[in-house]
Design an enzyme around this catalytic site. Structure first.
Site, PDB file in Angstrom:
ATOM      1  N   GLY A  69     -58.137 -92.932 -11.819  1.00 49.71           N
ATOM      2  CA  GLY A  69     -58.333 -92.846 -13.263  1.00 49.71           C
ATOM      3  C   GLY A  69     -57.038 -93.040 -14.011  1.00 49.71           C
ATOM      4  O   GLY A  69     -55.954 -93.016 -13.428  1.00 49.71           O
ATOM      5  N   GLY A 107     -55.264 -92.931 -18.436  1.00 52.79           N
ATOM      6  CA  GLY A 107     -55.479 -92.555 -19.830  1.00 52.79           C
ATOM      7  C   GLY A 107     -56.016 -91.157 -20.003  1.00 52.79           C
ATOM      8  O   GLY A 107     -56.749 -90.872 -20.951  1.00 52.79           O
ATOM      9  N   SER A 108     -55.655 -90.253 -19.072  1.00 54.44           N
ATOM     10  CA  SER A 108     -56.110 -88.858 -19.088  1.00 54.44           C
ATOM     11  C   SER A 108     -57.611 -88.720 -18.869  1.00 54.44           C
ATOM     12  O   SER A 108     -58.184 -87.653 -19.094  1.00 54.44           O
ATOM     13  CB  SER A 108     -55.719 -88.155 -20.400  1.00 54.44           C
ATOM     14  N   GLY A 146     -60.960 -87.864 -17.379  1.00 58.89           N
ATOM     15  CA  GLY A 146     -61.422 -86.933 -16.359  1.00 58.89           C
ATOM     16  C   GLY A 146     -60.472 -85.797 -16.059  1.00 58.89           C
ATOM     17  O   GLY A 146     -60.718 -85.020 -15.128  1.00 58.89           O
ATOM     18  N   ARG A 156     -47.306 -99.480 -14.061  1.00 57.90           N
ATOM     19  CA  ARG A 156     -47.530-100.556 -15.037  1.00 57.90           C
ATOM     20  C   ARG A 156     -46.886-100.138 -16.341  1.00 57.90           C
ATOM     21  O   ARG A 156     -46.404 -99.020 -16.499  1.00 57.90           O
ATOM     22  CB  ARG A 156     -49.022-100.838 -15.237  1.00 57.90           C
TER      23      ARG A 156
END
Length: 414
Positions: free
Chosen positions: A154, A156-157, A159, A287
C-alpha cells in the site's frame, strides 16, 4: 530521424509535470494506461495515450515494441509507485536506464523492507506480521498498545491506522481482513484477499521528518505534520528546523537504507520519526514523493526533481546543485465530512497574497466526498514561500483562512 519519446506507465498527480518537463527536454510524452479516460487532463492537454493492460508485462512489452517502429523511445518511467517496478522491468527489457525492479518490489513489500532494514541494524519500530485476527491480537500484546496496523502492500497512508486499545484493534483488524479498504490495483487486491498480511508495529512517537534523495544524494529534509489515527500528511515545511548534527544523523540513516535496499538509482522518499532513542525509519518509498513535494523542493532549493529524474531515465547526467534556500510551507485541505461538495471558493483571493506560490483544488462542485482515511481524501493544497520560516507559516495560515467550502451530508439511510 524518429521522434524521441518518453513512455509513462499510468499516472498520479505528478504526471502532468512529468509531461511538461519531458516536453521542455524535447521529448514526446506517451502514456500507457488501462483507462486513459480516468485522467481528465489527457484529452485537455492533447497527450498521446494508449489503452493497454498495465498489469500485464507482456502486453506492455508488445505495445512498447510497436511504439519503437515509430518513435525512438528515450526512456520509460512511472510516477505511480504501484507501476514503478513495472517501468523498471520495461526499461531493462529494452536496454534503457532505470531502477532495479527487484529492489523496488522488495521495498514495496513493507514486511520484507522491515526485515532487510532490521537485519542491517537500521533503527526502526518493533514489528510483527500477522495473517489473522488471533495473531494481530497476540502481536499487539507483545509489542504493547498503542500499535499501528497497516497492510504489507500500500501507499499514501492507505489502510494505515493507529489502534489505541483492544476495541479499536479488533474493529480495524476486521475491516482490513474483510476487504473494506481497497488500496491496491486489482491484481494485488486479489493477492491480498487470497493471503492477507498485516503489519503490527510499535507506535514510534516524536516529530516526523521526510527526506528526499536522488541516487545517493540527499536533496532536502522536511518536517511533516501527520494526523491520527490514519497518519495522513497534513503539511510540510522545507527545510526542517534541525541542527547540522541532526540533519547529518537523518541523512546518514536514510542513505544506509538506500544501500541496504538496493535503491542507489533515481528518486527515493524516506520517512523517519525522532524518538527518545533518536531517529527511527518509518518507511522507505522507492520513488519520488507525490505532489506537491516536487514543487516545494524546487521553491526551497531550486532543484527540479521531476526534470532531473527524467534526465536519469533518458541516460543523461542530472544536476542537483541548490540554486537558493527559502522556507516553503504547505498545508493540505481535507473535507470535514462525507457528502456532496456544494461549493469551494476563495482560491483566487488566497493565490493573490504576496508569498503564496500555489493554490490548487482537486475537487469540483457536485463531487461526492467519501473519506477513506488516506491521502486520496485531500481536496486541495496551498503552498507559501519566504526567506523567513515564521513569515512563510504566517502567509500560509492567512491563505488557508481565505478558502471555504460547503458540503451537504448524505441523507440519513434510516
Amino acid at each position: 530521424m524518429a521522434r524521441r519519446a518518453l513512455v509513462l506507465v499510468e499516472a498520479t498527480r505528478n504526471t502532468l509535470r512529468y509531461v511538461q518537463s519531458a516536453q521542455r527536454l524535447g521529448l514526446h510524452p506517451i502514456m500507457l494506461s488501462a483507462d486513459p479516460g480516468q485522467y481528465d487532463y489527457i484529452a485537455a492537454k492533447g497527450i498521446e495515450a494508449i489503452r493497454v493492460d498495465t498489469d500485464n508485462l507482456d502486453a506492455l512489452i508488445r505495445e512498447c515494441s510497436l511504439l519503437r517502429t515509430t518513435y525512438d523511445i528515450a526512456g520509460i518511467t512511472s510516477s505511480a509507485e504501484s507501476f514503478y517496478a513495472t517501468a523498471g522491468k520495461l526499461s531493462r527489457h529494452f536496454g534503457l536506464a532505470g531502477p532495479n525492479p527487484a529492489s523496488i518490489e522488495r521495498c514495496c513489500d513493507k514486511f520484507i523492507q522491515r526485515q532487510l532494514l532490521a537485519e542491517a541494524g537500521v533503527p526502526g519500530p518493533a514489528y510483527r506480521v500477522a495473517v489473522n485476527a488471533t495473531e494481530v491480537e497476540r502481536f499487539a500484546a507483545e509489542i504493547g498498545l498503542p500499535v499501528i496496523l497497516k497492510p504489507a502492500f500500500g501507499m499514501g497512508s492507505s489502510g494505515v491506522r493507529l489502534c489505541r486499545n483492544v476495541d479499536e484493534l479488533a474493529e480495524y483488524t476486521t475491516d482490513l481482513l474483510g476487504g473494506k479498504h481497497v488500496w491496491l490495483s486489482s491484481s494485488k487486491q486479489r493477492t491480498w484477499q487470497a493471503s492477507p498480511r498485516i503489519l503490527v508495529e510499535e507506535f514510534a512517537q516524536g516529530p516526523q521528518y521526510n527526506l528526499e534523495a536522488m541516487g545517493n544524494e540527499v536533496i532536502g529534509i522536511a518536517v511533516a505534520d501527520y494526523g491520527q489515527p490514519h497518519f495522513v500528511c497534513r503539511g510540510h515545511i522545507y527545510p526542517a528546523p534541525l541542527t547540522d548534527e541532526e540533519c547529518a544523523r537523518i541523512a546518514d540513516i536514510s542513505l544506509s537504507c538506500l544501500r541496504v535496499l538496493g535503491l542507489g538509482w533515481g528518486p527515493a522518499n524516506i520517512e523517519l520519526r525522532w524518538t527518545k532513542r533518536g531517529p527511527v525509519v518509518i518507511e522507505v518509498n522507492p520513488r519520488l514523493a507525490g505532489s506537491p513535494v516536487p514543487e516545494m523542493v524546487q521553491l526551497a532549493y531550486g532543484v527540479d526533481l521531476i526534470t532531473e529524474h527524467i534526465k536519469l531515465v533518458i541516460g543523461k547526467k542530472c544536476d542537483l546543485r541548490r540554486r537558493h534556500s527559502h522556507t516553503v510551507a504547505a498545508r493540505y485541505l481535507f473535507a470535514d465530512r462525507d457528502g456532496t461538495l456544494d461549493r469551494i471558493d476563495g482560491h483566487n483571493r488566497a493565490a493573490a497574497l504576496s508569498g503564496v506560490a500555489e493554490v490548487k483544488s482537486f475537487a469540483k462542485t457536485k463531487t461526492l466526498i467519501i473519506r477513506r482515511g488516506d491521502a486520496g481524501d485531500r481536496i486541495g493544497h496551498v503552498i507559501a514561500a519566504s526567506p523567513s520560516h515564521a513569515r512563510a507559516e504566517a502567509i500560509l495560515q492567512q491563505a488557508v483562512d481565505l478558502i471555504n467550502w460547503s458540503i451537504t451530508p448524505f441523507p440519513d439511510p434510516w
